[in-house]
Design an enzyme around this catalytic site. Structure first.
Site, PDB file in Angstrom:
ATOM      1  CB  VAL A   7      -0.982   0.004   1.201  1.00 13.09           C
ATOM      2  CG1 VAL A   7      -1.807   1.278   1.218  1.00 13.09           C
ATOM      3  CG2 VAL A   7      -1.893  -1.216   1.141  1.00 13.09           C
ATOM      4  CD  GLU A  42     -13.246   5.980   3.099  1.00 15.13           C
ATOM      5  OE1 GLU A  42     -13.824   7.046   3.281  1.00 15.13           O
ATOM      6  OE2 GLU A  42     -13.790   4.870   3.291  1.00 15.13           O
ATOM      7  CB  VAL A  50     -13.583   0.061   6.916  1.00 17.84           C
ATOM      8  CG1 VAL A  50     -14.808  -0.838   6.757  1.00 17.84           C
ATOM      9  CG2 VAL A  50     -13.269   0.261   8.388  1.00 17.84           C
ATOM     10  N   GLY A  92     -11.067  -1.467   2.041  1.00 14.69           N
ATOM     11  CA  GLY A  92     -10.098  -1.001   1.036  1.00 14.69           C
ATOM     12  C   GLY A  92     -10.512   0.272   0.329  1.00 14.69           C
ATOM     13  N   GLY A 144      -1.908 -13.827  -2.459  1.00 13.24           N
ATOM     14  CA  GLY A 144      -1.599 -12.622  -1.673  1.00 13.24           C
ATOM     15  C   GLY A 144      -2.828 -11.937  -1.101  1.00 13.24           C
ATOM     16  CG  ASP A 170      -9.155  -8.183   8.098  1.00 10.47           C
ATOM     17  OD1 ASP A 170      -8.206  -7.389   8.194  1.00 10.47           O
ATOM     18  OD2 ASP A 170     -10.014  -8.115   7.189  1.00 10.47           O
ATOM     19  CE  LYS A 201     -10.712  -5.039   6.674  1.00 13.71           C
ATOM     20  NZ  LYS A 201     -10.619  -6.108   5.666  1.00 13.71           N
ATOM     21  N   GLY A 207      -5.968  -4.623  -2.164  1.00  9.86           N
ATOM     22  CA  GLY A 207      -5.195  -4.413  -3.399  1.00  9.86           C
ATOM     23  C   GLY A 207      -4.472  -3.091  -3.349  1.00  9.86           C
TER      24      GLY A 207
HETATM   25  N1  HSE Z   1      -6.807  -9.243   4.235  1.00  6.93           N
HETATM   26  C1  HSE Z   1      -7.889  -8.337   4.047  1.00  6.93           C
HETATM   27  C2  HSE Z   1      -8.987  -9.078   3.291  1.00  6.93           C
HETATM   28  C3  HSE Z   1      -7.547  -7.126   3.199  1.00  6.93           C
HETATM   29  O1  HSE Z   1      -8.830 -10.238   2.925  1.00  6.93           O
HETATM   30  O2  HSE Z   1     -10.030  -8.479   3.102  1.00  6.93           O
HETATM   31  C4  HSE Z   1      -7.129  -5.930   3.969  1.00  6.93           C
HETATM   32  O3  HSE Z   1      -8.013  -5.570   4.981  1.00  6.93           O
END
Ligand code: HSE
Length: 435
Positions: free
Chosen positions: A20, A136, A139, A141, A194, A208, A212, A309
Site C-alpha cells: 500500500v 478511509e 475498512v 479497502g 496474496g 480482520d 473493520k 489491493g
Molecule cells: N486481508 C484483508 C482481506 C484485506 O482479505 O479483506 C485488507 O483488509
C-alpha cells in the site's frame, strides 16, 4: 498548520513502504498535476521509513529524508501529515500515530487493528490537538464507506450496518462453492494469491472483519470503539457439504459483519451466515467487499467494490490526504471525542433468528425422535428436516432448519442433542440472516 498553509503545501511523512505504501508514493508521483488541480495544494512525500532502505520499489526516493523509525518520521519538523501504513495494533504503528497526534500533525492511516483498538484514545488526541485523523482505507479497502458515514449520512440514524468485510473469506467461500473443493485447499490458493494477511488466522478467524466492524459501529452509532464486545466466529469449520446444503435450501454462505441498534443496546457480530440467494449481498463474490447501511431518512445504501489491493487501497489513502489538503476536517467518530460514550453491548445469546443445524448421527431407530423431542422440549420449532441415509452407511448427516428462536434456547437444545450417544460429532450451527 494554518488554513492558508494547508492550501499550499502538504509535506507527507510515510511509515511503511509495502504494497500500500509503495502504491501511495507511485500514485502521488504519477498524479501530481491532477492532485494539485483538485486540491489546490502541492503534495509530496518528504520523509519515509520502512524495513529495508535499499529495496528497489520502482519509484524515485529523491527529496525524501530517510528515517530509522516511524516515530522519527512522525516527529520530523518538516512533516505536516503523517501517513501510517505499517499495520498492527501495537509497536511502531501505535507509537508513531500517538507521537504524530501529540505533536499536532494530521494522521492518515489504513490500519484497521490500530483504529479498532485505540480509536477512542486517538479521537481525543486528534480533538485536543485540532488535527485530522483519517482512516478511509482501514475498512473495505477502496470503498468510501467512512466518508459515506461521516459525511453523507450525518443526519441519518443507522438501524443496521452489515457487510462482507474480508475479501479472503469471501474468495474462499466463493471458490469452495464453485469447485466443491475443501477449505484448507482453497485457503492455500488465497495465500498464494496474496489476499490473506501475513497471519491468515486474522482473516479466516473473522478478526480482520471484526476490526473493520468495530470502526463502522462507532461511526454509525457515534459511540466509543468497542472491539472487545464483538461476537466473532470464522469460516474454518464450514464444509463443502454445508455450502452444497445451503444452495439446495436456497441460500449462500457469507461471512458477514453486522451491527444493529435496538432499545436494548448495540449488537456487533461477525460470523458465517446463510443469506437468501436472491439478495444482493449473496451475489458479491471473490475478493470483492460490500457494505449495506439501513437508515431512517436515506433508506438503504449499498456500496460494493475492491476491499484490498495496492491501488484501490492507495486511492482511499490519497482521498484522505486530499481532504486535509482541502482543509476538510471531520470529527473522528461522527461527534466530538468528549461526547463519545460506550454503546450498551447486547450479548450474543440474546440474538433471535433462524438456524441451520448439521448433525452427524448413527443411522438407527429412534435417533430422529430423540432429536425432535429435545427441540420440542426447548420450544424450538423445525422448518425443514433432511436425512439421507444410504445402505451400509453407519453415520449420516441430518440437516435441520429452525424457525426463529433465541440463541440461548437454541444452544440449550443443541447441548441436549449433542449428549446422545448416537450423535457422533459436535453439532454445527450456522445462523440464517434476513438481509
Ligand atoms: N486481508 C484483508 C482481506 C484485506 O482479505 O479483506 C485488507 O483488509
Amino acid at each position: 498548520m494554518s488554513a492558508s498553509e494547508s492550501k499550499t503545501e502538504l509535506r507527507l511523512g510515510l511509515a511503511g513502504l509495502g504494497t500500500v505504501g509503495s502504491g501511495v508514493v507511485k500514485m502521488i508521483q504519477d498524479t501530481q498535476d491532477l492532485l494539485q488541480e483538485r486540491t489546490g495544494s502541492v503534495i509530496s512525500v518528504v520523509a519515509a521509513t520502512a524495513r529495508d532502505k535499499k529495496k528497489d520499489r520502482g519509484f524515485s526516493m529523491d527529496g525524501m529524508t530517510w528515517h530509522e523509525s516511524a516515530v522519527d518520521v512522525a516527529t520530523d519538523p518538516n512533516v505536516n501529515v503523517f501517513v501510517e501504513l505499517i499495520g498492527g495494533s501495537d509497536g511502531p504503528a501505535l507509537d508513531s500515530v500517538r507521537a504524530a497526534l501529540m505533536n499536532g500533525k494530521h494522521v492518515v492511516t489504513a490500519n484497521k487493528a490500530l483504529i479498532a483498538l485505540h480509536g477512542s484514545e486517538f479521537a481525543q488526541l486528534a480533538d485536543d490537538h485540532n488535527v485530522a485523523l483519517n482512516y478511509e482505507a482501514s475498512v473495505a479497502g477502496g470503498i468510501p464507506i467512512i466518508k459515506s458515514l461521516r459525511e453523507g449520512l450525518v443526519i441519518n440514524q443507522v438501524k443496521r450496518i452489515f457487510g462482507i468485510l474480508n475479501g479472503t473469506c469471501n474468495y474462499i467461500l466463493s471458490v469452495m462453492e464453485e469447485t466443491g473443493r475443501a477449505f484448507d485447499d482453497v485457503l492455500k490458493d488465497a495465500q498464494d494469491l496474496g489476499y490473506a494477511e501475513a497471519d491468515p488466522s486474522f482473516d479466516i478467524g473473522g478478526i480482520d472483519a471484526a476490526h473493520k466492524l468495530a470502526i463502522l459501529t462507532s461511526l454509525a452509532y457515534g459511540c466509543e470503539v468497542d472491539f472487545d464486545s464483538i461476537y466473532i466466529e470464522g469460516i474454518e469449520t464450514i464444509s463443502a457439504h454445508d455450502i452444497a446444503m445451503a444452495k439446495e435450501l436456497g441460500y449462500r454462505i457469507k461471512l458477514l459483519g453486522i451491527a444493529e441498534k435496538s432499545d436494548a443496546g448495540i449488537s456487533q457480530r461477525v460470523h458465517p451466515c446463510f443469506v437468501k440467494l436472491d439478495r444482493p449481498i449473496a451475489n458479491v463474490s471473490d475478493v470483492t467487499n460490500a457494505v449495506v447501511v439501513d437508515t431512517d431518512y436515506l433508506g438503504r445504501l449499498v456500496l460494493e467494490g475492491p476491499g484490498a489491493g495496492q491501488f484501490p487501497t492507495a486511492s482511499a489513502v490519497i482521498a484522505d490526504i486530499a481532504d486535509i489538503a482541502r482543509g476538510v476536517t471531520q470529527p473522528v467518530f461522527m461527534k466530538p471525542a468528549r461526547d463519545l460514550k460506550p454503546g450498551a453491548a447486547i450479548a450474543m445469546d440474546q440474538h433471535v433468528g433462524e438456524y441451520y443445524i448439521r448433525l452427524t448421527a448413527r443411522d438407527k431407530p429412534g435417533v430422529m425422535a430423540e432429536i425432535t423431542q429435545d427441540l420440542a422440549d426447548e420450544g424450538v420449532s423445525i422448518e425443514t428436516i433432511i436425512q439421507r441415509g444410504a445402505e451400509g452407511v453407519e453415520n449420516v448427516p441430518i440437516i435441520l432448519v429452525t424457525h426463529k428462536c433465541q440463541e440461548s434456547v437454541m444452544n440449550r437444545a443443541l447441548q441436549r442433542i449433542a449428549a446422545h450417544d448416537a450423535i457422533v460429532r459436535p453439532p454445527r450451527m450456522i445462523r440464517i440472516e434476513d438481509v
